[in-house]
Enzyme design. Structure first.
Site, mmCIF file in Angstrom:
data_model
loop_
_atom_site.group_PDB
_atom_site.id
_atom_site.type_symbol
_atom_site.label_atom_id
_atom_site.label_comp_id
_atom_site.label_asym_id
_atom_site.label_seq_id
_atom_site.Cartn_x
_atom_site.Cartn_y
_atom_site.Cartn_z
ATOM 1 N N ARG A 241 0.876 -1.175 0.000
ATOM 2 C CA ARG A 241 0.000 0.000 0.000
ATOM 3 C C ARG A 241 0.910 1.220 0.000
ATOM 4 N NH1 ARG A 241 -2.828 1.147 5.431
ATOM 5 N NH2 ARG A 241 -1.024 2.527 5.568
ATOM 6 N N HIS A 245 -3.803 4.825 4.833
ATOM 7 C CA HIS A 245 -5.067 4.100 4.708
ATOM 8 C C HIS A 245 -6.023 4.890 3.801
ATOM 9 C CE1 HIS A 245 -8.322 1.450 5.685
ATOM 10 N NE2 HIS A 245 -9.055 2.458 6.079
ATOM 11 N N TYR A 253 3.849 5.931 10.185
ATOM 12 C CA TYR A 253 4.246 4.663 10.816
ATOM 13 C C TYR A 253 4.892 3.694 9.826
ATOM 14 C CZ TYR A 253 -0.391 3.916 8.823
ATOM 15 O OH TYR A 253 -1.463 3.897 7.970
HETATM 16 C C1 LIG Z 1 -15.078 -6.100 10.598
HETATM 17 C C2 LIG Z 1 -14.384 -4.782 10.412
HETATM 18 N N1 LIG Z 1 -13.472 -4.377 11.321
HETATM 19 C C3 LIG Z 1 -12.841 -3.190 11.165
HETATM 20 C C4 LIG Z 1 -13.132 -2.369 10.109
HETATM 21 C C5 LIG Z 1 -12.432 -1.008 9.944
HETATM 22 N N2 LIG Z 1 -11.461 -1.075 8.851
HETATM 23 C C6 LIG Z 1 -11.768 -0.620 7.616
HETATM 24 S S1 LIG Z 1 -10.523 -0.839 6.519
HETATM 25 C C7 LIG Z 1 -9.531 -1.519 7.711
HETATM 26 C C8 LIG Z 1 -8.167 -2.036 7.347
HETATM 27 C C9 LIG Z 1 -8.263 -3.078 6.276
HETATM 28 O O1 LIG Z 1 -7.028 -3.644 5.985
HETATM 29 P P1 LIG Z 1 -6.882 -4.677 4.819
HETATM 30 O O2 LIG Z 1 -7.953 -5.691 4.871
HETATM 31 O O3 LIG Z 1 -5.479 -5.170 4.858
HETATM 32 O O4 LIG Z 1 -7.152 -3.806 3.504
HETATM 33 P P2 LIG Z 1 -6.288 -2.564 2.947
HETATM 34 O O5 LIG Z 1 -6.787 -1.328 3.626
HETATM 35 O O6 LIG Z 1 -4.869 -2.832 3.219
HETATM 36 O O7 LIG Z 1 -6.607 -2.532 1.495
HETATM 37 C C10 LIG Z 1 -10.185 -1.565 8.936
HETATM 38 C C11 LIG Z 1 -9.601 -2.104 10.186
HETATM 39 C C12 LIG Z 1 -14.125 -2.815 9.198
HETATM 40 N N3 LIG Z 1 -14.473 -2.085 8.123
HETATM 41 N N4 LIG Z 1 -14.722 -4.022 9.361
#
Ligand SMILES: Cc1ncc(C[n+]2csc(CCOP(=O)(O)OP(=O)(O)O)c2C)c(N)n1
Ligand SMILES: [Mg+2]
Length: 321
Positions: A241, A245, A253
């Site tokens: 990434r 976010h 970080y």
């Molecule tokens: C069940 C759940 N827990 C927490 C979140 C909050 N949340 C949204 S995106 C994210 C990180 C997702 O990381 P990843 O699956 O690795 O996808 P990336 O952002 O790296 O594409 C979090 C914790 C959520 N949407 N759903």
């Protein structure tokens, strides 16, 4: 990077990669101008996964793109204006201004809207695959799962269900090193997401997610196996990434050195180098693609900015409960 793609198709892939990047850049501009309602989540550095997987599918297949899979939407026929309108919550956008990021889909185009509760997309797409089989349709359903999403219970329930039912489900695991500010080594005790697929009896391969031809070929092969009735298939794409976010997150970080190393592996520059070194794209052809992108982005940004916000009196329309 052996390939059976025609020169025309290779240019198509390059065009979609660049379109994906250009849409993200324009959305970032809109965000910084204060025109976006909410946040902007980019797929910068991961374009080869969205574009490569989507391009490898058949029109009748279903995709369940997540927030970073704008490239998948573009390959499926959505236009830059759809993304611009949506992020600026305008009346002419896919949700008529009711949602301000990628929570939209179109069954006619085989696009299922994302579900914010991470991991649930696996279950929904497994359901789509099951429906296709019950109807005796030769469709493959594709779900995109992040490294963070793979830690959720629903994701594991969906993988197991798909494996037991031998559903034509393709699981694209995007291992981009981070889930918000959590690095993968604090997320899981194994190094590869692929082992989780194998644990449920799902054949899984690992590919360089920044190499679009590898992603494309792995998806073609996996989709063909799924179509033959050989059950779900998993592809873990190793990537990074390259931004926070979302735009609000400077990602302090993330070690600078890591980013610098991954920058050298940029999926678009790599593909461009491959095409030019193999004489598959001339400087003139590249300039023509970029000129086409300039015009498309300009026209669609203009169109989106001219679109009004939805009228307040329509706020309760489509609200069922
Ligand atoms: C069940 C759940 N827990 C927490 C979140 C909050 N949340 C949204 S995106 C994210 C990180 C997702 O990381 P990843 O699956 O690795 O996808 P990336 O952002 O790296 O594409 C979090 C914790 C959520 N949407 N759903
Ligand atoms: Mg991640």
């Amino acid at each position: 990077m052996a390939t059976t793609l025609t020169r025309r198709q290779l240019h198509d892939l390059y065009y979609f990669l660049r379109l994906n990047r250009r849409v993200d850049e324009q959305l970032t501009n809109f965000y910084r101008q204060g025109k976006v309602v909410g946040g902007v989540y980019s797929g910068t550095g991961q374009e080869a996964i969205s574009v490569g997987t989507a391009y490898a599918l058949e029109p009748e297949d279903f995709v369940g793109p997540m927030i970073r899979n704008v490239g998948t939407l573009l390959v499926r026929g959505y236009k830059p204006r759809d993304l611009f309108l949506q992020y600026m919550a305008r009346k002419d956008g896919p949700t008529g201004g009711r949602d301000a990021n990628t929570h939209f889909g179109d069954v006619g185009r085989g696009v299922i809207a994302p579900i914010s509760m991470l991991g649930e997309g696996v279950n929904v797409m497994a359901g789509i695959a099951l429906a296709a089989r019950l109807r005796k349709e030769k469709r493959v359903a594709v779900t995109y799962v992040g490294d963070g999403a793979m830690s959720t219970g629903p994701c594991h329930e969906g993988m197991n269900f798909a494996a037991v039912q031998k559903l034509p489900l393709l699981i694209i695991a995007e291992n981009n090193g981070w889930a918000y500010s959590t690095p993968t080594e604090k997320q899981m005790a194994v190094r590869d997401l692929a082992v989780r697929g194998k644990a449920y009896g799902i054949p899984a391969v690992i590919v360089d997610g920044n190499d679009i031809l590898k992603v494309y070929q792995a998806t073609r092969a996996a989709a063909a196996r799924a179509r033959q009735g050989r059950g779900p298939q998993m592809i873990e794409c190793k990537t990074m990434r390259m931004k926070g976010h979302a735009e609000h997150d400077a990602a302090n970080y993330v070690p600078k050195k890591t980013l610098e190393e991954w920058k050298k592996k940029d999926p678009i520059l790599r593909f461009e180098k491959y095409l030019t070194s193999k004489r598959l794209m001339t400087a003139k052809e590249k300039a023509q693609i970029e000129a086409r992108l300039d015009e498309e982005i300009r026209a669609d940004a203009e169109f989106a900015e001219a679109s009004p916000f939805p009228p307040p009196e329509g706020a309760a329309r489509s609200v069922w409960a």
